[in-house]
Motif scaffolding. Structure first.
Motif, PDB file in Angstrom:
ATOM      1  N   ALA A 109       0.777   3.788  -3.166  1.00 59.18           N
ATOM      2  CA  ALA A 109       0.349   5.177  -2.981  1.00 59.18           C
ATOM      3  C   ALA A 109       1.440   6.133  -3.454  1.00 59.18           C
ATOM      4  N   GLY A 141       0.821  -1.210   0.000  1.00 57.92           N
ATOM      5  CA  GLY A 141       0.000   0.000   0.000  1.00 57.92           C
ATOM      6  C   GLY A 141       0.852   1.257   0.000  1.00 57.92           C
ATOM      7  N   ALA A 156      -5.530   4.839  -0.469  1.00 58.14           N
ATOM      8  CA  ALA A 156      -5.297   3.392  -0.325  1.00 58.14           C
ATOM      9  C   ALA A 156      -6.468   2.680   0.357  1.00 58.14           C
ATOM     10  N   THR A 206      -7.280   4.381  -7.023  1.00 61.02           N
ATOM     11  CA  THR A 206      -8.037   5.069  -5.987  1.00 61.02           C
ATOM     12  C   THR A 206      -9.452   5.343  -6.459  1.00 61.02           C
ATOM     13  N   GLY A 233      -3.336   0.408  -3.367  1.00 61.57           N
ATOM     14  CA  GLY A 233      -2.798   1.719  -2.999  1.00 61.57           C
ATOM     15  C   GLY A 233      -2.542   2.588  -4.223  1.00 61.57           C
ATOM     16  N   GLY A 279      -0.635   5.375   3.002  1.00 56.47           N
ATOM     17  CA  GLY A 279      -0.912   4.160   2.226  1.00 56.47           C
ATOM     18  C   GLY A 279      -0.706   2.902   3.050  1.00 56.47           C
ATOM     19  N   ALA A 308      -4.350   0.720   3.228  1.00 57.88           N
ATOM     20  CA  ALA A 308      -4.513  -0.557   2.525  1.00 57.88           C
ATOM     21  C   ALA A 308      -4.898  -1.703   3.475  1.00 57.88           C
TER      22      ALA A 308
END
Lengths: 163, 118
Positions: free
Chosen positions: A44, A40, B70, A107, A104, B10, B14
């Protein structure tokens, strides 16, 4: 609900109809959560990189969001076939790359806020075009990913492609 | 600094989506992807809320770009909708797409209105 062997899950994050996926959290909670967390964070950051490279005004089409979402859908399609058909024993692969990285990277919330900003700017037509492009592009990309990966794994199995 | 904030957000968002999805699925035996829907709609609600606040760049990177980015997911949403189509559960596929986008936009407006009213 029982699944047929080789069938793909419906939910790529976790599908509790699949006994192995249902067990993964109680079996190895910290390894699973750490893999998702790491993926994640990286996903991101990758999305932030695309955002920074392709900035857009609030009243303009968010190309960066469309790009990460469509790419992510393509890759999740490929990944789910590989996870089920090729590497079923690599139990942390889906948490790391699917739930973590691709989750991540793509979105839903930013895509909704992009649409919200377009609506607020009075650009209803562009809002529909943006939402439609994400949906159609994402679905087509996921289909392409699943189809290409399924063909590739079948070719490999039938022995026509030597490794 | 900003990139670190995105990464931290993130790293929290997640796994929270995974836990939310699993929690919801275990309690609702349904083919409809309620778990992902819940995570996505919740992220839109909070995103609407924080979009009104004048957050400093580092906080926006942490909460909006990292955490909410996320917590929500398009890849899972797109893949699920495809799988519902492949299973020929046309209504569920259509309902998932329409409800996700509709609820997401509605939640974003509610979040923004709530923050503006504070």
């Amino acid at each position: 609900m029982q699944r047929e062997d080789g069938e793909l899950p419906v939910d790529s994050d976790v599908d509790v109809h699949f006994p192995r996926q249902r067990r993964e959290l109680p079996d190895e909670p910290w390894a699973v959560l750490a893999a998702i967390s790491l993926g994640g964070a990286l996903g991101a950051c990758a999305r932030y990189g695309v955002d920074t490279a392709l900035p857009h005004a609030p009243d303009a089409f968010a190309l960066s969001t469309l790009l990460v979402n469509v790419t992510g859908c393509l890759l999740i399609g490929v990944l789910m076939v590989l996870v089920v058909d090729v590497w079923p024993r690599l139990v942390l692969l889906r948490p790391l790359l699917g739930v973590g990285f691709l989750g991540g990277f793509t979105t839903f919330s930013t895509h909704i806020m992009d649409a919200h900003d377009l609506l607020e700017a009075g650009r209803a037509g562009l809002t529909l075009a943006f939402l439609g492009a994400n949906l159609a592009g994402g679905l087509a990309a996921a289909w392409l990913g699943v189809t290409l990966a399924t063909r590739a794994t079948r070719l490999r199995r039938s022995g026509r492609v030597r490794r | 600094m900003i990139l670190l904030m995105v990464a931290v957000g993130g790293a929290i968002g997640a796994p929270l989506r995974y836990l939310t999805d699993r929690f919801v699925q275990i309690r609702h035996d349904s083919v409809f992807p309620w778990g992902t829907h819940t995570a996505n709609a919740t992220a839109c609600l909070i995103f609407g809320f924080v979009s009104v606040l004048a957050l400093p760049d580092w906080a926006y990177a942490l909460v909006a770009t990292g955490f909410l980015g996320a917590l929500s997911t398009y890849s899972t949403f797109g893949y699920e909708t495809l799988r519902l189509l492949e299973k020929k559960t046309w209504f569920l596929a259509f309902a998932n797409a329409a409800a996700s986008v509709g609820a997401g936009l509605g939640a974003a407006y509610i979040g923004a209105a709530f923050a503006a009213a504070l």
